[in-house]
Enzyme design. Structure first.
Site, PDB file in Angstrom:
ATOM      1  N   CYS A  31      22.923 -18.189  28.373  1.00 47.47           N
ATOM      2  CA  CYS A  31      21.467 -18.102  28.398  1.00 47.47           C
ATOM      3  C   CYS A  31      20.963 -17.880  26.984  1.00 47.47           C
ATOM      4  CB  CYS A  31      20.995 -16.966  29.320  1.00 47.47           C
ATOM      5  SG  CYS A  31      19.196 -16.800  29.334  1.00 47.47           S
TER       6      CYS A  31
ATOM      7  N   LEU B 111      13.012 -11.457  36.828  1.00 42.69           N
ATOM      8  CA  LEU B 111      12.763 -12.392  35.737  1.00 42.69           C
ATOM      9  C   LEU B 111      13.836 -13.476  35.777  1.00 42.69           C
ATOM     10  CD1 LEU B 111      12.048  -9.744  32.958  1.00 42.69           C
ATOM     11  CD2 LEU B 111      10.349 -11.090  34.221  1.00 42.69           C
ATOM     12  N   SER B 112      13.626 -14.547  35.030  1.00 43.78           N
ATOM     13  CA  SER B 112      14.627 -15.614  35.065  1.00 43.78           C
ATOM     14  C   SER B 112      15.985 -15.108  34.608  1.00 43.78           C
ATOM     15  CB  SER B 112      14.178 -16.808  34.217  1.00 43.78           C
ATOM     16  OG  SER B 112      14.000 -16.437  32.868  1.00 43.78           O
ATOM     17  N   GLU B 113      16.011 -14.140  33.652  1.00 46.10           N
ATOM     18  CA  GLU B 113      17.285 -13.577  33.211  1.00 46.10           C
ATOM     19  C   GLU B 113      17.131 -12.097  32.855  1.00 46.10           C
ATOM     20  OE1 GLU B 113      20.089 -15.224  33.230  1.00 46.10           O
ATOM     21  OE2 GLU B 113      19.427 -17.324  33.278  1.00 46.10           O
ATOM     22  N   THR B 114      18.177 -11.343  33.146  1.00 46.87           N
ATOM     23  CA  THR B 114      18.350  -9.988  32.623  1.00 46.87           C
ATOM     24  C   THR B 114      19.647  -9.970  31.827  1.00 46.87           C
ATOM     25  OG1 THR B 114      17.141  -8.942  34.437  1.00 46.87           O
ATOM     26  CG2 THR B 114      18.670  -7.558  33.209  1.00 46.87           C
TER      27      THR B 114
END
Length: 277
Positions: free
Chosen positions: A79, A44-47
């Site tokens: 983020c 995913l774009s961020e974890t």
């Protein structure tokens, strides 16, 4: 040892829209290689990785967590959507009472989140926009985005471009290979909205971080909010990120802080079968 793992769609009130983020709650941080590997596995774009830390003695009703964010290829300094997802999990899964303020210790200092009856509000630092230092990067941006650029600047780790119309922004298909050569985290592209109930729209591209286009980028609004607030003479704004999935944000600018409000919904919950050793 049980390690809970969740996937959350942030800046949305329904599944399969907004921006998905993974949230992993750990007793302590393992090595960076393990964190990067899990983020790459989630793809995913961020974890977001959370580790509980002591409750401040002067604010016992609040609860603190160390928070780190990883894309599939790198750790980042800030983020928004993964912070919103992390706060949502802390409240929805009972790690925090809904009346508590969630406090996050991060690379960008202390960040907080508050729960307003399902609308989650992040308190983030405002980001000023300055002139682009690299003339080579400026030329690349001019070649990619062409004559539709009305303004070009630098917003912390990102480049910032205003286009002359929201139609041009929605139709934009930039050269991602060329964008990946830029010496920045990503590129924020924005335009004034023609819709009466919407102030501005934006998109965010970060192929150098393994994110061709991010669905909804909370951190980009740390610069978008004061920029459009000054342009429009407003402290409260409504924004839409016009990616394929899309997402809505309500925003407020106050001195050196930006307040980003949105909703979130859990898509799945589980636990890691192979926790760090």
């Amino acid at each position: 040892m049980t390690i809970p793992l969740f996937q959350v769609d942030a800046f949305s009130d329904r599944p399969f829209s907004g921006n998905p983020a993974a949230v992993c709650i750990l007793p302590q941080f393992p090595g960076d290689d393990w964190l990067r590997s899990l983020a790459a596995e989630m793809n995913l774009s961020e974890t977001a990785f959370l580790v509980p830390q002591g409750v401040p003695q002067d604010v016992p009703q609040d609860h603190g967590y160390q928070l780190r964010w990883f894309t599939p290829v790198a750790e980042v300094d800030l983020c928004g959507h993964a912070t919103l997802a992390a706060a949502h999990i802390l409240w929805s899964e009972g790690f925090l009472p809904e009346s508590a303020i969630a406090r996050f210790m991060t690379r960008s200092g202390e960040l907080t989140a508050e729960n307003h009856q399902g609308w989650l509000e992040l308190n983030f630092p405002s980001q000023a926009i300055t002139a682009i230092q690299s003339q080579g990067d400026r030329q690349i941006l001019e070649q990619i985005f062409g004559p539709n650029v009305a303004f070009m600047g630098e917003a912390g780790p990102d480049y910032f471009l205003e286009l002359d119309s929201d139609q041009h922004l929605r139709q934009l298909q930039p050269d991602l290979i060329a964008l990946a050569q830029l010496s920045c985290r990503g590129v924020i592209v924005t335009a004034l909205s023609r819709e009466p109930d919407l102030d501005f729209i934006s998109r965010f591209f970060a192929p150098q971080l393994g994110i061709p286009e991010d669905p909804v980028t909370g951190s980009a609004h740390c610069s978008l909010t004061p920029y459009w607030g000054q342009r429009l003479g407003k402290t409260n704004l409504v924004a839409y990120q016009a990616s394929e999935r899309g997402g809505w944000l309500t925003l407020r600018h106050d001195s050196e802080r930006v307040y980003i409000r949105g909703q979130a919904i859990t898509v799945f919950r589980g636990e890691l079968a192979h926790p760090p050793q």
